[in-house]
Design an enzyme around this catalytic site. Structure first.
Site, PDB file in Angstrom:
ATOM      1  N   GLY A  84      19.142  -0.829  -3.258  1.00  0.00           N
ATOM      2  CA  GLY A  84      19.489  -1.830  -4.255  1.00  0.00           C
ATOM      3  C   GLY A  84      18.642  -1.780  -5.497  1.00  0.00           C
ATOM      4  O   GLY A  84      19.108  -2.121  -6.583  1.00  0.00           O
ATOM      5  N   LEU A  85      17.397  -1.340  -5.373  1.00  0.00           N
ATOM      6  CA  LEU A  85      16.536  -1.287  -6.556  1.00  0.00           C
ATOM      7  C   LEU A  85      16.885  -0.077  -7.414  1.00  0.00           C
ATOM      8  O   LEU A  85      17.036  -0.194  -8.626  1.00  0.00           O
ATOM      9  CB  LEU A  85      15.063  -1.256  -6.148  1.00  0.00           C
ATOM     10  CG  LEU A  85      14.074  -1.420  -7.313  1.00  0.00           C
ATOM     11  CD1 LEU A  85      12.894  -2.299  -6.923  1.00  0.00           C
ATOM     12  CD2 LEU A  85      13.565  -0.068  -7.809  1.00  0.00           C
ATOM     13  N   ASN A 115      21.516 -12.711  -5.492  1.00  0.00           N
ATOM     14  CA  ASN A 115      22.232 -11.697  -6.277  1.00  0.00           C
ATOM     15  C   ASN A 115      23.665 -11.594  -5.784  1.00  0.00           C
ATOM     16  O   ASN A 115      23.967 -11.791  -4.610  1.00  0.00           O
ATOM     17  CB  ASN A 115      21.514 -10.345  -6.204  1.00  0.00           C
ATOM     18  CG  ASN A 115      22.073  -9.448  -5.116  1.00  0.00           C
ATOM     19  OD1 ASN A 115      23.116  -8.801  -5.292  1.00  0.00           O
ATOM     20  ND2 ASN A 115      21.397  -9.402  -3.974  1.00  0.00           N
ATOM     21  N   ARG A 116      24.547 -11.302  -6.716  1.00  0.00           N
ATOM     22  CA  ARG A 116      25.945 -11.003  -6.394  1.00  0.00           C
ATOM     23  C   ARG A 116      26.386  -9.785  -7.215  1.00  0.00           C
ATOM     24  O   ARG A 116      27.405  -9.801  -7.901  1.00  0.00           O
ATOM     25  CB  ARG A 116      26.837 -12.218  -6.654  1.00  0.00           C
ATOM     26  CG  ARG A 116      26.709 -12.879  -8.017  1.00  0.00           C
ATOM     27  CD  ARG A 116      27.802 -13.931  -8.215  1.00  0.00           C
ATOM     28  NE  ARG A 116      27.742 -14.577  -9.515  1.00  0.00           N
ATOM     29  CZ  ARG A 116      27.200 -15.766  -9.742  1.00  0.00           C
ATOM     30  NH1 ARG A 116      26.640 -16.452  -8.754  1.00  0.00           N
ATOM     31  NH2 ARG A 116      27.220 -16.285 -10.961  1.00  0.00           N
ATOM     32  N   LEU A 117      25.582  -8.740  -7.154  1.00  0.00           N
ATOM     33  CA  LEU A 117      25.804  -7.550  -7.970  1.00  0.00           C
ATOM     34  C   LEU A 117      27.139  -6.870  -7.650  1.00  0.00           C
ATOM     35  O   LEU A 117      27.868  -6.459  -8.550  1.00  0.00           O
ATOM     36  CB  LEU A 117      24.649  -6.567  -7.783  1.00  0.00           C
ATOM     37  CG  LEU A 117      23.331  -6.998  -8.441  1.00  0.00           C
ATOM     38  CD1 LEU A 117      22.169  -6.227  -7.860  1.00  0.00           C
ATOM     39  CD2 LEU A 117      23.418  -6.803  -9.944  1.00  0.00           C
ATOM     40  N   PHE A 119      27.769  -3.917  -5.576  1.00  0.00           N
ATOM     41  CA  PHE A 119      27.789  -2.450  -5.526  1.00  0.00           C
ATOM     42  C   PHE A 119      28.040  -1.827  -6.897  1.00  0.00           C
ATOM     43  O   PHE A 119      28.827  -0.883  -7.045  1.00  0.00           O
ATOM     44  CB  PHE A 119      28.850  -1.938  -4.540  1.00  0.00           C
ATOM     45  CG  PHE A 119      28.566  -2.180  -3.088  1.00  0.00           C
ATOM     46  CD1 PHE A 119      27.353  -2.688  -2.651  1.00  0.00           C
ATOM     47  CD2 PHE A 119      29.534  -1.894  -2.135  1.00  0.00           C
ATOM     48  CE1 PHE A 119      27.107  -2.908  -1.294  1.00  0.00           C
ATOM     49  CE2 PHE A 119      29.302  -2.105  -0.784  1.00  0.00           C
ATOM     50  CZ  PHE A 119      28.094  -2.617  -0.365  1.00  0.00           C
ATOM     51  N   SER A 132      26.820  -6.273   3.026  1.00  0.00           N
ATOM     52  CA  SER A 132      26.650  -6.960   1.752  1.00  0.00           C
ATOM     53  C   SER A 132      27.628  -8.126   1.675  1.00  0.00           C
ATOM     54  O   SER A 132      28.809  -7.966   1.988  1.00  0.00           O
ATOM     55  CB  SER A 132      26.906  -6.009   0.583  1.00  0.00           C
ATOM     56  OG  SER A 132      26.963  -6.741  -0.631  1.00  0.00           O
ATOM     57  N   ASN A 147      28.604  -9.401  -1.070  1.00  0.00           N
ATOM     58  CA  ASN A 147      29.117  -9.431  -2.440  1.00  0.00           C
ATOM     59  C   ASN A 147      30.318  -8.529  -2.701  1.00  0.00           C
ATOM     60  O   ASN A 147      30.761  -8.401  -3.834  1.00  0.00           O
ATOM     61  CB  ASN A 147      27.982  -9.073  -3.410  1.00  0.00           C
ATOM     62  CG  ASN A 147      26.823 -10.044  -3.298  1.00  0.00           C
ATOM     63  OD1 ASN A 147      27.026 -11.249  -3.208  1.00  0.00           O
ATOM     64  ND2 ASN A 147      25.604  -9.515  -3.268  1.00  0.00           N
ATOM     65  N   THR A 148      30.826  -7.881  -1.648  1.00  0.00           N
ATOM     66  CA  THR A 148      32.078  -7.135  -1.735  1.00  0.00           C
ATOM     67  C   THR A 148      33.060  -7.817  -0.792  1.00  0.00           C
ATOM     68  O   THR A 148      32.788  -7.938   0.408  1.00  0.00           O
ATOM     69  CB  THR A 148      31.891  -5.659  -1.336  1.00  0.00           C
ATOM     70  OG1 THR A 148      31.045  -5.022  -2.299  1.00  0.00           O
ATOM     71  CG2 THR A 148      33.221  -4.930  -1.287  1.00  0.00           C
ATOM     72  N   LYS A 152      23.426  -0.896   8.562  1.00  0.00           N
ATOM     73  CA  LYS A 152      22.722  -2.075   8.033  1.00  0.00           C
ATOM     74  C   LYS A 152      23.554  -3.318   8.302  1.00  0.00           C
ATOM     75  O   LYS A 152      24.717  -3.398   7.888  1.00  0.00           O
ATOM     76  CB  LYS A 152      22.465  -1.920   6.527  1.00  0.00           C
ATOM     77  CG  LYS A 152      21.581  -3.026   5.950  1.00  0.00           C
ATOM     78  CD  LYS A 152      21.118  -2.681   4.548  1.00  0.00           C
ATOM     79  CE  LYS A 152      20.109  -3.703   4.018  1.00  0.00           C
ATOM     80  NZ  LYS A 152      19.571  -3.314   2.708  1.00  0.00           N
ATOM     81  N   THR A 208      17.461  -6.839   7.876  1.00  0.00           N
ATOM     82  CA  THR A 208      18.835  -7.198   7.601  1.00  0.00           C
ATOM     83  C   THR A 208      19.120  -7.092   6.098  1.00  0.00           C
ATOM     84  O   THR A 208      18.218  -6.840   5.303  1.00  0.00           O
ATOM     85  CB  THR A 208      19.119  -8.677   8.003  1.00  0.00           C
ATOM     86  OG1 THR A 208      18.334  -9.541   7.161  1.00  0.00           O
ATOM     87  CG2 THR A 208      18.756  -8.955   9.442  1.00  0.00           C
ATOM     88  N   ASN A 209      20.392  -7.362   5.778  1.00  0.00           N
ATOM     89  CA  ASN A 209      20.816  -7.522   4.394  1.00  0.00           C
ATOM     90  C   ASN A 209      20.468  -8.942   3.929  1.00  0.00           C
ATOM     91  O   ASN A 209      19.742  -9.669   4.620  1.00  0.00           O
ATOM     92  CB  ASN A 209      22.324  -7.265   4.286  1.00  0.00           C
ATOM     93  CG  ASN A 209      22.714  -6.590   2.984  1.00  0.00           C
ATOM     94  OD1 ASN A 209      22.296  -7.017   1.914  1.00  0.00           O
ATOM     95  ND2 ASN A 209      23.526  -5.552   3.073  1.00  0.00           N
ATOM     96  N   GLY A 256      14.229 -12.736  -0.183  1.00  0.00           N
ATOM     97  CA  GLY A 256      12.896 -13.277  -0.442  1.00  0.00           C
ATOM     98  C   GLY A 256      12.399 -14.154   0.691  1.00  0.00           C
ATOM     99  O   GLY A 256      12.885 -14.092   1.824  1.00  0.00           O
ATOM    100  N   GLY A 270      12.564 -10.567   3.361  1.00  0.00           N
ATOM    101  CA  GLY A 270      11.506 -11.554   3.218  1.00  0.00           C
ATOM    102  C   GLY A 270      10.111 -11.050   3.500  1.00  0.00           C
ATOM    103  O   GLY A 270       9.244 -11.832   3.900  1.00  0.00           O
ATOM    104  N   TYR A 280      11.683  -5.131  -1.082  1.00  0.00           N
ATOM    105  CA  TYR A 280      12.366  -5.168  -2.373  1.00  0.00           C
ATOM    106  C   TYR A 280      11.976  -6.448  -3.101  1.00  0.00           C
ATOM    107  O   TYR A 280      11.198  -6.425  -4.050  1.00  0.00           O
ATOM    108  CB  TYR A 280      13.877  -5.043  -2.201  1.00  0.00           C
ATOM    109  CG  TYR A 280      14.678  -4.988  -3.492  1.00  0.00           C
ATOM    110  CD1 TYR A 280      14.099  -5.227  -4.733  1.00  0.00           C
ATOM    111  CD2 TYR A 280      16.027  -4.693  -3.477  1.00  0.00           C
ATOM    112  CE1 TYR A 280      14.839  -5.186  -5.909  1.00  0.00           C
ATOM    113  CE2 TYR A 280      16.782  -4.639  -4.642  1.00  0.00           C
ATOM    114  CZ  TYR A 280      16.176  -4.899  -5.859  1.00  0.00           C
ATOM    115  OH  TYR A 280      16.917  -4.850  -7.014  1.00  0.00           O
TER     116      TYR A 280
END
Length: 343
Positions: A61-62, A109-111, A113, A173, A175-176, A215, A243-244, A266, A295, A316
């Site tokens: 992700g980074l 975050n809701r990037l 992908f 994720s 966010n997809t 993952k 985990t995610n 976090g 975290g 991360y």
């Protein structure tokens, strides 16, 4: 010390802008020889048939496109995981899509992908000088129907196979749309069967065995974790990342920003992710190695992941709040603990 000075300035920037500014600054410092890899006294870690110089990796992700491998390696990581990458380039979700929560040391975050596609990632890997352990995290395009997702994963696996030390199958994720449906028993059974078959075929054609890692999400119930563990063993999957990010807002639900959609990472995720590691260890009985992530904001958090059953850890969000020194501090703490325990 330097990061503690720079962080307030970076936090004045919009989070996604700060992300790019930070990576470009690290890359510039590397090119001018200003980065000095920290000394970490650690025995090599042997996991999934791979030798890791230390047990602390960068979570996916980074560096989604593998553009900063050489610079990131100088920060002291024992391994790097890039992605998530999809077969075709895609912009991800509309901005703003990253939200800091400093009072909770958390991020939403809701990037979705966002990445330049698998072919560009491979070009970046080829043109880098990085020779360390490299994980490549793969996913499906947002507009690929969930019942056609296997083909997206197969495309990515076949393309990245010979460049990766291991390949991570990202089915967790938030966010997809519908992606987490792939964690359900029948869908996961079909996916793992197809990808394991592809892995074995690729290992013969390339003369190289590249481990497959799955993952998973932190929002699974115990019966779901048990089912996933059974399927991982059934299909001889080589590792699992726990985990995610989480959809839970426990710990920040009193804050208005908790209403933002996306995955939470976090400090609020620390205990939840560690509990999943422990549950996986119970189900797997050490048959498959676990990479603990979620975290890790301090060396103590990392040691708790190891105690719960993780063989390796990834960071991360902790980097955003603690800075790059977190990497060496976490690695040294784990290694010192392993020495004291005789491992």
């Amino acid at each position: 010390m330097l990061y503690s000075i720079l962080r307030p300035l970076l936090f004045q920037l919009e989070p996604e802008t700060a992300h790019h500014v930070t990576l470009n600054a690290i890359n510039t410092a590397f090119r001018f020889g200003l980065l000095k890899r920290p000394t970490i006294n650690c025995q090599e870690q042997h996991v999934m048939g791979i030798t890791f110089p230390n047990p602390v990796g960068l979570a996916a992700g980074l560096d989604k496109n593998g553009e900063y491998l050489d610079a990131l390696a100088e920060l002291g990581f024992g391994f790097l995981e890039i992605g998530t990458v999809t077969p075709r380039p895609q912009p991800g979700n509309p901005a703003p899509r990253i939200f800091r929560i400093p009072q909770a040391r958390a991020i939403i975050n809701r990037l979705g992908f966002n990445n330049h596609g698998v072919d560009r990632l491979i070009e970046n890997v080829i043109h880098s000088n990085y020779s360390g352990v490299l994980g490549i995290n793969i996913g499906k395009n947002y507009d690929t129907p969930i019942d056609k997702a296997i083909e997206d994963y197969r495309i990515c696996l076949s393309k990245v196979y010979c460049y990766a030390s291991y390949v991570t199958i990202n089915i967790s994720s938030p966010n997809t749309q519908n992606l987490r449906q792939l964690q359900a028993k029948d869908a996961l059974d079909q996916l793992l069967s197809a990808l394991k078959s592809e892995q074995l075929s690729l290992s013969q054609s390339h003369g190289k065995y590249t481990p497959l890692v799955v993952k998973i999400a932190p929002d699974l119930e115990k019966p779901d974790i048990a089912t996933i563990a059974q399927l991982l063993v059934k299909h001889h999957i080589d590792g699992v990342i726990a985990t995610n990010t989480t959809l839970s807002r426990q710990g920040i639900d009193h804050l208005s920003i908790s209403q933002e959609a996306g995955g939470l990472s976090g400090a609020p995720l620390t205990e939840k992710a560690t509990a999943i590691v422990a549950q996986l260890r119970h189900c797997l009985e050490d048959s498959i190695p676990i990479i603990g992530v979620g975290g890790i904001m301090s060396p103590q958090n990392a040691k708790e992941k190891i105690a719960a059953g993780a063989s390796l850890v990834q960071v991360y969000s902790g980097l955003i709040y603690q800075g790059p020194s977190l990497i060496s501090h976490v690695a040294q703490a784990i290694c010192n603990n392993q020495t004291l325990s005789g491992k």
